[in-house]
Every structure is written in structure tokens, then in C-alpha cells.
Design a protein around this motif. Structure first.
Motif, PDB file in Angstrom:
ATOM      1  N   GLU A 291      -3.853   6.083  -3.787  1.00  0.00           N
ATOM      2  CA  GLU A 291      -3.043   6.001  -4.997  1.00  0.00           C
ATOM      3  C   GLU A 291      -2.400   4.617  -5.042  1.00  0.00           C
ATOM      4  O   GLU A 291      -1.690   4.245  -4.109  1.00  0.00           O
ATOM      5  CB  GLU A 291      -1.966   7.088  -4.965  1.00  0.00           C
TER       6      GLU A 291
ATOM      7  N   THR B 257      -0.040   2.059  -7.235  1.00  0.00           N
ATOM      8  CA  THR B 257       0.848   1.812  -8.365  1.00  0.00           C
ATOM      9  C   THR B 257       1.110   0.313  -8.453  1.00  0.00           C
ATOM     10  O   THR B 257       1.481  -0.319  -7.467  1.00  0.00           O
ATOM     11  CB  THR B 257       2.172   2.569  -8.188  1.00  0.00           C
TER      12      THR B 257
ATOM     13  N   GLY C  28       2.838   3.302   1.673  1.00  0.00           N
ATOM     14  CA  GLY C  28       3.604   4.481   2.057  1.00  0.00           C
ATOM     15  C   GLY C  28       5.072   4.171   2.304  1.00  0.00           C
ATOM     16  O   GLY C  28       5.682   4.721   3.213  1.00  0.00           O
TER      17      GLY C  28
ATOM     18  N   THR D 289      -3.347  11.131   2.162  1.00  0.00           N
ATOM     19  CA  THR D 289      -3.028  10.343   0.977  1.00  0.00           C
ATOM     20  C   THR D 289      -2.460   8.991   1.408  1.00  0.00           C
ATOM     21  O   THR D 289      -1.560   8.936   2.250  1.00  0.00           O
ATOM     22  CB  THR D 289      -1.979  11.070   0.100  1.00  0.00           C
TER      23      THR D 289
ATOM     24  N   SER E 275      -0.759   5.515  -0.190  1.00  0.00           N
ATOM     25  CA  SER E 275      -0.201   4.970  -1.441  1.00  0.00           C
ATOM     26  C   SER E 275       0.192   3.509  -1.261  1.00  0.00           C
ATOM     27  O   SER E 275       0.952   3.175  -0.354  1.00  0.00           O
ATOM     28  CB  SER E 275       1.057   5.748  -1.844  1.00  0.00           C
TER      29      SER E 275
ATOM     30  N   ASP F 295       2.049   0.260  -3.266  1.00  0.00           N
ATOM     31  CA  ASP F 295       2.920  -0.096  -4.383  1.00  0.00           C
ATOM     32  C   ASP F 295       2.967  -1.618  -4.424  1.00  0.00           C
ATOM     33  O   ASP F 295       3.430  -2.263  -3.487  1.00  0.00           O
ATOM     34  CB  ASP F 295       4.311   0.494  -4.151  1.00  0.00           C
TER      35      ASP F 295
ATOM     36  N   THR G  10      -0.602   3.463 -12.646  1.00  0.00           N
ATOM     37  CA  THR G  10      -1.114   3.989 -11.385  1.00  0.00           C
ATOM     38  C   THR G  10      -2.600   4.293 -11.539  1.00  0.00           C
ATOM     39  O   THR G  10      -3.034   4.759 -12.586  1.00  0.00           O
ATOM     40  CB  THR G  10      -0.357   5.274 -10.988  1.00  0.00           C
TER      41      THR G  10
ATOM     42  N   TRP H  37      -6.130   5.920  -9.230  1.00  0.00           N
ATOM     43  CA  TRP H  37      -6.477   6.760  -8.087  1.00  0.00           C
ATOM     44  C   TRP H  37      -7.917   6.548  -7.671  1.00  0.00           C
ATOM     45  O   TRP H  37      -8.803   6.382  -8.505  1.00  0.00           O
ATOM     46  CB  TRP H  37      -6.275   8.243  -8.432  1.00  0.00           C
TER      47      TRP H  37
END
Lengths: 379, 379
Positions: A260, A262, A320, A345, A347, A349, A360, A362
Motif C-alpha cells: 500500500e 500513499t 510502516g 501488509t 505500507s 508513505d 493511495t 495498491w
């Protein structure tokens, strides 16, 4: 119920025999669709793009195992015949039945099989857990689990099912999504809402970057729950689409992790989305995720080739929650970053410090299994 | 000699110690360079873009193991210092020395090591087989073989070395190419020729679609062979670049097969190149090549999403000479097509029947080994 059958006015049925599946969904109402941008559109997509001009559907029939793509005029006739086959036992006009296909490209539909399967499942149409799950399973190709999503607001509900796996699965086709709401909404409004929701959900999933010939997202509004607030409906449809989109990413071919990304601080939302998509699509980022390697240089390098405007020495990046780069300063604690990449998962950013745009996207990791699924499969 | 040292006025030396290599190439003459389009340019690229304005070089120093990318102002100073380190033993001005780096992003150069290596190899500068091979090996990262190319016309010669492997190798960077000619040519003309040659060679290779922060192709013309015909020189430089580009594709990370896609009948050359690049970059085409699966639908589907204008039902497609689709008719003899995919080179020929544009792009198959190299490597 956990998806389409929770919506008033919707019943479903499905069957899966080996790689050949058929789903029937019965729901009368206003309808809107968005379709693949691939120039080579499959026959059912051509038929549907024409059919959706009426802005109403009474049912949808979907087969898996054959994409009915690159099948010329015969493919168009076959897709229309498939609608007629589904319309007959339901007592509907063929023109009010939607159609979608997923499977091998360059093969003709097996209409006798579709007729046989349709005649067997039409009497089973029902509004319950088993029925919606049978429909979700009937449209699967290399998917490893059926995909359901539901938002209930109290006054209305939005439910959807989808299948994905690869943007094109192994020699198969397609992302297909079928979304239903009992809200009352006019077709053009529904179309605007669906287009926006799709742009922010399915269009932000990249499994392998290959755009299918058969992609379709369809939404039917039965109106059984009466008129609703437009913003509230748009939010609910977007939430359902996003939920389904994330499931597609997590179930990407061979995937072991959801990725993911963002992106914030971009010039606008489109630019943020372009950067986020480039990162989730990067084979080097995807393999680093698989190896739990906090190789953040690959993330910044992918952003650098995305076409977006930003100052590489102003960006901040976290994985994360663990900072890797803060306003261009490398602060990476690679040990902590590696720990943040455990689990199912991962993530990122990324703040570009160039505006207010945020989006965002995926994706999933790239594993040996993806190569195996797509390389070892023989036509 | 098989590459740069066959060119009059060029001597070379190189050393590789573990993952840290250094190459020195001595050649005075007019010079031109083309650089990465990635917004995040490495420090040596920044320094070189500035330095190439003079249009002349006397030497080039290249290190492998550290990309000197995302290293800010210190990285720029380090790249300039690396030029000075190389200039000293050669009695040159630092400003006349070119610099390039390949390796891990986000790390600073080990200047003491570079100084030490440079002092050891400068006395070894020579014009022979061993010298050019030592330079070619010094710049390798995950490459599995050194890459040389040479064209000798009788009146002049063009030789080059390159390294590739991934567009970004495992956490490493970069496609680097160093081309030399003894033809006499002015710097602006050389730049035009190099840009055109690069467009038709290196820019048509896709290993994984990730554009490096450090990509550079440099050409120096020593003039030792005197004035030559411009067209002849352009052809020779393009031939050398193409030869090197194909070697990069064949040696893509984890590759077992070279993929060569020729697209003809496009609106123009740019459109043909865009379609060819989209096909060689497609993970689904790449995995099908690996599995020797004549899954031609993936090739046509990739063309369909390339953005080019054409009628899908007018195209013709062959693999290794075996027809799969003829003007939209599926004629595939899948057995014969599968046989045509044995061996270490797979060639597709796609005729879009929409114009006279033609272009070829090169790539490789996608294998479990690519995932292993890039996923299992830990920073």
C-alpha cells in the motif's frame, strides 16, 4: 450476507465446473459501467458499451474460462446470444441483460455449455449467503479466494463482488466487478459516481501492469431503499470499490504481501496517483517487498521516473511508520525498517513536499510463484 | 581487440575487487553524452551534464559498487573529487575527465578506495585485449559477461563497452555505455548522432521497466582516423550501440532468452517503437517466453494498451517466422509456434497495417531467478 445479496432487490446464482464458471445476478434498476481502456476490447465489452446507453439492467450473466476476446463478429454475436440464453429462463428481454467474460483470449465461447449451465442455475437464483458466494466463486480464475464487500449505512446498502488476480491472469482475462445498491439514483448520476469511485480504487491497483481486454466494473441501483443523499451514496460506493480493489491486490498472482503506497504533497491528486501507481508497479520495489528488504532507494527512484514534479531532496519517506528519509535527509534505521516489512501488509508513505495532492495505490510483491503461474502454464 | 582499444587513441585499464570496480579510459577528443531521464539524477550524472558542455574529454573514470545517487551536495563534491583523483596520475585537468558510477543508491563514495585503485591501475593503461576487457569487467554489477562491440569500416572504427543487467540491478544502478571512435567529428554533430543511435538502441531495451538514476551513454571521438562521411559514422555508431543494447537485453537479470520484437505498419517510427517497447516490457509476454508458451493473445493485448492507433482485426503476427494471426484471422499452429520458441532467441513480428513506421525493441524473459536476484538480496 456479506455483499450483493445484502442489497434489496438482488438475487444471485453461480456454478463452477473445472475452469468453466457461470454466474447469474438478477437485479432490476438503473445501471452504469466503466470498461477497459485497452484498444483491443473483448466482444462482451463492445456489447455492453452499447447496451449501457439505456442506463438500465434487469440481470447480468458472466462466464469464466473463455474471454470471448479477439473473436471478431462471431464473438459479438456469441455475446448477444449469451444474453438471450440468460434472458429466456428469467422471462426478460435479451437487451436488458448485461454480459461479461473472463478467460483465454482468441477462443470462441462454448455456447452449449453456457446454455446448459444457465438452465441449471436459473432456478437456483436466491438472496442468501450461499447464492452470493456461488456467484463470486463462479467468476474466479486464478483468484485464491472469493471477494465480497459491503457497506450498510442504515438507510441503504452497497454490496459488490469482484475477481482479479492478474490484470490479465495466466492467459485468462480480467478484473470484473459487480456492485449493487438499493439506493434510488438516476443512471447518469450513478455513472459519474462509479467513474470517480473506479478512478480511486480499481484504477489504482497494479498487479503486473498488463491492462486486460475484458475489464469491467458494473453498478446497478435497484431503488428499493428509496432516494438517498448523493454524497453518502458516492462515499459508500467508493468504499465498496476500494475494499474490493484491495482484495484484488492482496490476491495478486503469486502474492504473499499487500503493498500500500500513499503519496502526499503532490501538485494534485492525479499526480499523486501517478507516482503511487509507478511505485506499486515497479518490479524492483515489488521484489524488495517480497524479500523484506528496506531498499528505499528503489522507491524514490520509481517516483523519480513517474513524470511528477518534485525536488528529490525535499521528500520524506516512511515504511510502516518508520522514517527512512526526512526532507531529503537519510535517517534510515534499516533494522527497524526491515521489521516494519514483516507481516502481510507493507505500507509506504511518501511526502513529495510539492503541493496538497494525495492518493493511495495498491499492489503486491513479485514472487517466483508469479513466474511459475504465468510461465509454466501452456495454452 | 574487440571494442574500445581497437579505436586509435584509446587506452584502458580496470580492476574489480569484490563488488567494487574501477575503470579508467584514456582518449582525447570531442565528446557527447546522453543521460537518464529519471528526475532523481545521480551526482556523477549532474557533474557530467555540466562538464559535457565543453564538448571535449581526455579521460573517463567509472566505479561500480556505489551509485553516488541521492547523496546531495556531498555527492557532487565526491564526483568532482573522483575526477581529480583520476586526473592526477594522468597529468590532466580534472575538468577534462568524465565520471560515471553504478551501485547502491543512498551511499557515499569510498574515495580512499577509489584513490588507491586509481593509483594502482593508472600505470597499467594500455591498448590491447586485456586492457579493454579489464575495463569492461570493472564496470559490471550483476552482469554475467563483459560486453564489447566493434565496427570497422576500413577508414575508421567505432568500439564500445557497456554494462546493464537490470535497468536498475539489484539495489545497484544502471546502464552505462562508453563508445569510442577514431573518426574526426565535431562535438555537436557527435551529440546528434549519439542521441539518434541511443534512441534506436539503448532506449529500446527493457529489462524490467525501471529507469536508473545513473544511466549514461558517452561517446568520444579521437579524430586519429581523420574526417569521415557523416552517414557512415552515424550508421557505425548506431550499429555498435545496437549490438551493445542486444547484449544488455540477453544478459538481463535472470534471463534465459533474448526477446526481439519488430513492429511494422505503424503510423510512424515512434509509434512502432512504443508498441514494441510495451510488448517486450509486458510481464505476461515475458513469462510466456520463459515457458515457451505461444500465448499470442498476450502480445496483441499488450499492443492494444500501448496507445498506438490500429485496427486489431487488421494485424498480422508471426513468431520466429510462424504465422499466428494473418490480417486478423487466427491461423495459429500452436505446435509449430511452440517449436519456434525453443532456443535462446524468440522473435515476434507484428504488422499493424496502419502505416509505414517500423521499429525493433529488445528484452528478455522473466524467470524465478529475476525474483531471486532482486528479492533475496538484502541491503
Amino acid at each position: 450476507m456479506k455483499s450483493i445479496c445484502a442489497t434489496k432487490g438482488v438475487s444471485a446464482a453461480g456454478i463452477k465446473e473445472g475452469k468453466f464458471g457461470l454466474a447469474l445476478i438478477r437485479a432490476s434498476g438503473t445501471a452504469a459501467g466503466v470498461f477497459t481502456s485497452n484498444k483491443m476490447r473483448a466482444a462482451p465489452v463492445e456489447v455492453m458499451m452499447d447496451r449501457m446507453r439505456r442506463g438500465r439492467l434487469d440481470a447480468v450473466v458472466v462466464n469464466s474460462g473463455c474471454a470471448n476476446a479477439y473473436t471478431g463478429k462471431r464473438g459479438i454475436r456469441d455475446a448477444e446470444e449469451m444474453c438471450a440464453i440468460a434472458a429466456a429462463p428469467l422471462g426478460l428481454e435479451p437487451e436488458s441483460v448485461g454480459v461479461a467474460s473472463t478467460g483465454v483470449i482468441g477462443r470462441y465461447l462454448n455456447l452449449p455449455l453456457i446454455r446448459d449451465q444457465c438452465e441449471r442455475i436459473a432456478p437456483l437464483l436466491a438472496r442468501n449467503d450461499d447464492a452470493e458466494d456461488a456467484a463470486a466463486r463462479a467468476i474466479m480464475t486464478t483468484d485464491t479466494f472469493p471477494k465480497h464487500a459491503l457497506v450498510e449505512t442504515g438507510s441503504f446498502s452497497v454490496g459488490g463482488i469482484t475477481k482479479g488476480s492478474g490484470m490479465i491472469a495466466p492467459n485468462m482475462g480480467t478484473m470484473l466487478a459487480f456492485i449493487y445498491t438499493d439506493a434510488e439514483v438516476e443512471a447518469p448520476v450513478l455513472h459519474d459516481i462509479l467513474r470517480q469511485a473506479t478512478r480511486r480504487s480499481f484504477n489504482r491497483v497494479v498487479v503486473d501492469g498488463d491492462t486486460s481486454t475484458n475489464d469491467v466494473a458494473l453498478c446497478t441501483a435497484t431503488g428499493a431503499a428509496g432516494k438517498v443523499n448523493r454524497e453518502e451514496l458516492a462515499d459508500a460506493i467508493e468504499a465498496v470499490c476500494r475494499n474490493l480493489a484491495v482484495q484484488i491486490a492482496r490476491d495478486g498472482e503469486g502474492a504473499t504481501k499487500l503493498l500500500e503506497v500513499t503519496v502526499r504533497g503532490a501538485a494534485d491528486e492525479d499526480e499523486a496517483a501517478a507516482v503511487a501507481r509507478t511505485i506499486v508497479a515497479s518490479p524492483l520495489v515489488k521484489t524488495a517487498i517480497y524479500g523484506e528488504d528496506p531498499n528505499w532507494g528503489r522507491v524514490v527512484a520509481a517516483a523519480g521516473r513517474s513524470g511528477a514534479e518534485f525536488d528529490p531532496y525535499a521528500v520524506s519517506l516512511r515504511v510502516g511508520g518508520v522514517p527512512l528519509v526526512v526532507r531529503g535527509e537519510i535517517v534510515a534505521d534499516l533494522g527497524a525498517a526491515k521489521v516494519a516489512m514483516h507481516g502481510d501488509t507493507v505500507s509506504f508513505d511518501l511526502d513529495l513536499a510539492a503541493g496538497d495532492g494525495k492518493a493511495t495505490a495498491w499492489g503486491c510483491d513479485l514472487t517466483e510463484r508469479y513466474v511459475e503461474i504465468n510461465g509454466k502454464y501452456t495454452t
